[in-house]
Design an enzyme around this catalytic site. Structure first.
Site, mmCIF file in Angstrom:
data_model
loop_
_atom_site.group_PDB
_atom_site.id
_atom_site.type_symbol
_atom_site.label_atom_id
_atom_site.label_comp_id
_atom_site.label_asym_id
_atom_site.label_seq_id
_atom_site.Cartn_x
_atom_site.Cartn_y
_atom_site.Cartn_z
ATOM 1 N N SER A 19 -45.125 59.705 -49.171
ATOM 2 C CA SER A 19 -44.622 60.870 -49.895
ATOM 3 C C SER A 19 -45.671 61.972 -49.798
ATOM 4 C CB SER A 19 -44.301 60.496 -51.343
ATOM 5 O OG SER A 19 -43.714 61.582 -52.018
ATOM 6 N N HIS A 41 -40.779 61.289 -47.973
ATOM 7 C CA HIS A 41 -40.017 62.165 -48.867
ATOM 8 C C HIS A 41 -40.065 63.588 -48.330
ATOM 9 C CE1 HIS A 41 -40.915 59.133 -52.333
ATOM 10 N NE2 HIS A 41 -39.941 58.731 -51.549
ATOM 11 N N ASP A 49 -42.314 54.854 -55.797
ATOM 12 C CA ASP A 49 -41.351 54.443 -54.778
ATOM 13 C C ASP A 49 -42.046 53.503 -53.787
ATOM 14 O OD1 ASP A 49 -38.964 54.285 -53.390
ATOM 15 O OD2 ASP A 49 -39.313 56.132 -52.261
#
Length: 192
Positions: A11, A38, A131
């Protein structure tokens, strides 16, 4: 253990981290890779092209129905979950966000665990949030291998730290050692 897939999640700070890892993988890397980074859900991304210029592997945005092949990196497109189905067939999904994100590292890892079990090798790089941790738990439960970037040296420690707290990661390494570890694990020249 012979690995059949490598799945990577990242991310915040991930573009730089992915360049570092993917840029070091050799042309003869014998397994397919799937990546969730992401991304801004409202814009097209040039990330595949950017990474492709810095890697010896072919890097492309995943499309529904793509079949995984060795030495090709399939990158989740913006605003779509990337899932791997039996036979290495890719599926894209617009189902609900998971932990506020789509694509979700957790969903990718869970699908990889379900299809590949102990032949799954997953890696979590820099990022905020958690995540990847639930997916890493599923990978471990199915006998797969989990590698995490060292939270102490990651640009953003949230995601790798969540993974290290959730499961006994097989390897926790600084960014500059991850590509070599993945190569060694896939070739069978490195043990855990």
């Amino acid at each position: 253990m012979a690995y059949e897939i490598v799945a990577v999640g990242s991310s915040a700070g991930g573009v730089k981290a992915l360049m570092a890892v993917l840029g070091e993988l050799p042309t003869d890397f014998r397994v397919p890779l799937v990546v969730v980074q992401h991304l801004d859900p409202w814009h097209d991304t040039a990330l595949a092209e950017i990474l492709d210029r810095r890697s010896r592997l072919r890097i492309k945005l995943a499309e529904a129905g793509d079949v995984l092949e060795p030495g090709v990196v399939h990158l989740a497109p913006p605003n779509r979950h990337l899932l791997v189905r039996p036979g290495g067939v890719l599926e894209l999904s617009a189902t609900d966000r998971v932990k506020f994100v789509r694509p979700s590292v957790d969903l990718l890892f869970e699908s990889v665990a379900a299809v590949y079990g102990p032949a799954a090798l997953v890696c979590v790089l820099t990022g905020t949030g958690s995540d990847g941790s639930a997916g890493a738990e599923m990978v471990k439960a199915r006998g797969g291998t989990v590698v995490a970037e060292d939270p102490e040296t990651a640009e953003f420690k949230g995601m790798p730290q969540a993974v290290v707290k959730a499961v006994p990661a097989d390897l926790v390494l600084p960014l500059d050692e991850i590509a070599g570890a993945l190569v060694g694990l896939v070739k069978g020249t490195r043990t855990l």
